[in-house]
Design a protein around this motif. Sequence first.
Motif, PDB file in Angstrom:
ATOM      1  N   PRO A   1     -10.112   1.095  -5.197  1.00  0.00           N
ATOM      2  CA  PRO A   1      -9.774   1.885  -4.015  1.00  0.00           C
ATOM      3  C   PRO A   1      -8.498   1.383  -3.343  1.00  0.00           C
ATOM      4  O   PRO A   1      -8.248   0.181  -3.295  1.00  0.00           O
ATOM      5  CB  PRO A   1     -10.974   1.705  -3.094  1.00  0.00           C
ATOM      6  N   ARG A   2      -7.663   2.284  -2.882  1.00  0.00           N
ATOM      7  CA  ARG A   2      -6.492   1.914  -2.091  1.00  0.00           C
ATOM      8  C   ARG A   2      -6.899   1.827  -0.634  1.00  0.00           C
ATOM      9  O   ARG A   2      -7.808   2.513  -0.207  1.00  0.00           O
ATOM     10  CB  ARG A   2      -5.414   2.999  -2.218  1.00  0.00           C
ATOM     11  N   ARG A   3      -6.200   1.002   0.115  1.00  0.00           N
ATOM     12  CA  ARG A   3      -6.564   0.888   1.527  1.00  0.00           C
ATOM     13  C   ARG A   3      -6.091   2.132   2.268  1.00  0.00           C
ATOM     14  O   ARG A   3      -4.900   2.442   2.258  1.00  0.00           O
ATOM     15  CB  ARG A   3      -5.899  -0.348   2.134  1.00  0.00           C
ATOM     16  N   PRO A   4      -7.013   2.842   2.880  1.00  0.00           N
ATOM     17  CA  PRO A   4      -6.576   4.025   3.614  1.00  0.00           C
ATOM     18  C   PRO A   4      -5.840   3.622   4.891  1.00  0.00           C
ATOM     19  O   PRO A   4      -6.125   2.576   5.475  1.00  0.00           O
ATOM     20  CB  PRO A   4      -7.867   4.759   3.947  1.00  0.00           C
TER      21      PRO A   4
ATOM     22  N   HIS B   1       0.827  -1.222   0.000  1.00  0.00           N
ATOM     23  CA  HIS B   1       0.000   0.000   0.000  1.00  0.00           C
ATOM     24  C   HIS B   1       0.848   1.253   0.000  1.00  0.00           C
ATOM     25  O   HIS B   1       0.507   2.240   0.644  1.00  0.00           O
ATOM     26  CB  HIS B   1      -0.959   0.004   1.201  1.00  0.00           C
TER      27      HIS B   1
ATOM     28  N   PRO C   1      -4.257   8.863   0.843  1.00  0.00           N
ATOM     29  CA  PRO C   1      -3.951   7.444   0.639  1.00  0.00           C
ATOM     30  C   PRO C   1      -5.122   6.652   0.056  1.00  0.00           C
ATOM     31  O   PRO C   1      -4.924   5.551  -0.436  1.00  0.00           O
ATOM     32  CB  PRO C   1      -3.616   6.955   2.051  1.00  0.00           C
ATOM     33  N   ASP C   2      -6.328   7.224   0.098  1.00  0.00           N
ATOM     34  CA  ASP C   2      -7.463   6.478  -0.460  1.00  0.00           C
ATOM     35  C   ASP C   2      -7.765   6.876  -1.906  1.00  0.00           C
ATOM     36  O   ASP C   2      -8.821   6.544  -2.427  1.00  0.00           O
ATOM     37  CB  ASP C   2      -8.701   6.667   0.422  1.00  0.00           C
ATOM     38  N   THR C   3      -6.833   7.569  -2.565  1.00  0.00           N
ATOM     39  CA  THR C   3      -7.009   7.924  -3.979  1.00  0.00           C
ATOM     40  C   THR C   3      -7.159   6.646  -4.803  1.00  0.00           C
ATOM     41  O   THR C   3      -6.363   5.726  -4.661  1.00  0.00           O
ATOM     42  CB  THR C   3      -5.774   8.702  -4.490  1.00  0.00           C
ATOM     43  N   PRO C   4      -8.170   6.572  -5.676  1.00  0.00           N
ATOM     44  CA  PRO C   4      -8.326   5.360  -6.485  1.00  0.00           C
ATOM     45  C   PRO C   4      -7.173   5.191  -7.467  1.00  0.00           C
ATOM     46  O   PRO C   4      -6.571   6.173  -7.895  1.00  0.00           O
ATOM     47  CB  PRO C   4      -9.633   5.607  -7.253  1.00  0.00           C
ATOM     48  N   VAL C   5      -6.885   3.941  -7.791  1.00  0.00           N
ATOM     49  CA  VAL C   5      -5.880   3.644  -8.819  1.00  0.00           C
ATOM     50  C   VAL C   5      -6.361   4.223 -10.143  1.00  0.00           C
ATOM     51  O   VAL C   5      -7.544   4.165 -10.455  1.00  0.00           O
ATOM     52  CB  VAL C   5      -5.691   2.118  -8.929  1.00  0.00           C
TER      53      VAL C   5
END
Lengths: 340, 340
Positions: free
Chosen positions: B9-12, A155, A321-325
């Motif tokens: 979504p990335r894991r926050p 991550h 950090p929760d920005t989508p790919v």
Amino acid sequence: MVGYKEVVPRRPMTRRVTLEEVARAAGVSRATVSRVVNGVASVDENIRHAVEEAISDTGYLPNLAARSLVTRRADAVALVLPDEDRVLGDPFFGRVVRGVMTVTAPAGLHLVLTTTGVGTGEQVVSDLSRGRLDGVILIHTSRNDPLPGRLVDGHHPVVLSARPPSPLPITYVDVHQISGAALAAQHLRHVGRTRLATIAGPQDTPAGQDRLRGFLAAAGTGTPWADGDFTMAGGETAMTRLLADHPGVDGVFVASDLMARGALPVLRRAGRRVPEDVAVVGFDDSSAALDCDPPLTTVRQPTEDMAAEMARLLVRQIEHPDTPVAAVIFQPTLVVRHST
Amino acid sequence: MVGYKEVVPRRPMTRRVTLEEVARAAGVSRATVSRVVNGVASVDENIRHAVEEAISDTGYLPNLAARSLVTRRADAVALVLPDEDRVLGDPFFGRVVRGVMTVTAPAGLHLVLTTTGVGTGEQVVSDLSRGRLDGVILIHTSRNDPLPGRLVDGHHPVVLSARPPSPLPITYVDVHQISGAALAAQHLRHVGRTRLATIAGPQDTPAGQDRLRGFLAAAGTGTPWADGDFTMAGGETAMTRLLADHPGVDGVFVASDLMARGALPVLRRAGRRVPEDVAVVGFDDSSAALDCDPPLTTVRQPTEDMAAEMARLLVRQIEHPDTPVAAVIFQPTLVVRHST
């Protein structure tokens, strides 16, 4: 062979100077020194200068560590480049660095330069885990490089310079390879060529696959092609083969400039003039295109813009950090020189 | 023109994970996790892997800040390059980076890349003062750049890539410019040239001065010379002037490859063949030497070795602040191509 001269002692700095001493020397408050040390933007320019002078005069060694403990940021990102002479020596490299810096420099981020090699992946992951880096921009990873996967699993903020060879939920920037190859086909038709062929890149790379697919779609699926490997020698071999099998060819799209550099002398030796008898279009607009004789018409990626976009995507991931790919795809353009 | 796709979504990571949780996840003691986080070398490779995996699984964000507070080191050095297309695009740049990295990478130092430009000096001094950088390698500063002086005044570890234009107690690495120019003169004599001339670099730069001095000392003080400015256009103008004043010249030392690139077409247009009628030697062995027609015989600096030495000198200053100022001078060599 080497010699030393001009020996002047440097002032040793062993005693620890306090923030208070700096404040006294600068004639400001302790809080003001602290604000300068912590890079707070609202400090008056003259005051900042006075404090920096006092820091240098007193030999004070403040430490950003204290600030990092609060922000949990290294304010540093890594640019990982392939460890190849060709890449470090190519103007492409300079364009990438310049593009990335247009974003990282104003943001106050350190751009840490690394090349792939033994232990680089370990080092990068360790630096990210230990808070020495906030994120990574990876340029041209190979199919077998485990690093992109490890960064995704961990991550960590990361941006790739091209679509990954195997599907992976990772943010990347790419050029529209298929459109680029189609541009080449259209241009060859436009300059009156009817017997087209192509030297393709390695078919286990996304760029190799897409450039072939795009060219065949635009030039006709029956168009002859030969396999290259993105090297000069590969271009030479493929051109030799193509010419033996299809001596009447009058327009060739070579899927990389470097392969074109290998292909052109083969045409010359076979008595074909470029562009009179055979028109040639490359891909990349690297330094190899200019080293070609004649200078190569080629498909250009907007390298600086793409590099800047990579940096922006990375900064967004670091801050959120929760920005989508995401994948951001740029349109290529054709640079017409003397090979067509 | 650009489009987004593949939204995952990335894991926050918002909750703060503790060192204890990492230790539990890795099945090791808290002290072991701490040792890994602090980069202690004696940790077993398998254990290190397990801890790093646990760090990544738990989303633990350790911070090197704590360590930096103790060591007072950033473990990062800056490489400051001139902000010119020519430099970033030149293979010379890649050789410098590679040379520096042979020292910084094994030492675990981050190599932070910067280019000169508005605010760079301020930023570098601020980073050094605030403990974000341990030292600086400066490539090709100009006469008016105040940065070298500020770094010396601030007692910051710094290494220059050449002798400074004005005397300054600063450590630098350089090539023996005078010997290089003498090599050029000897080579021109050796290939039978008797009517020598030179296109000099700007006489307010150390390299410009020394290359002229060295050539005149070896070729004879009466040798004609014309002033150039280390640009292609300057080389063109100077060659035109030289040829008008001394039409019988049969050997020319041009004090930079880039100037030689400008000078060669002047000779061609004047009906002089190179090397048959006029032999030409450049200086630098930059990409410009290969772009010349014919490829240029030139004086080469051992760029990678010099860059590595700069890094070693910098590391020594960082580790021992009382290291005396030094200059390390490398011997140049002659690369013979087709212009002589």
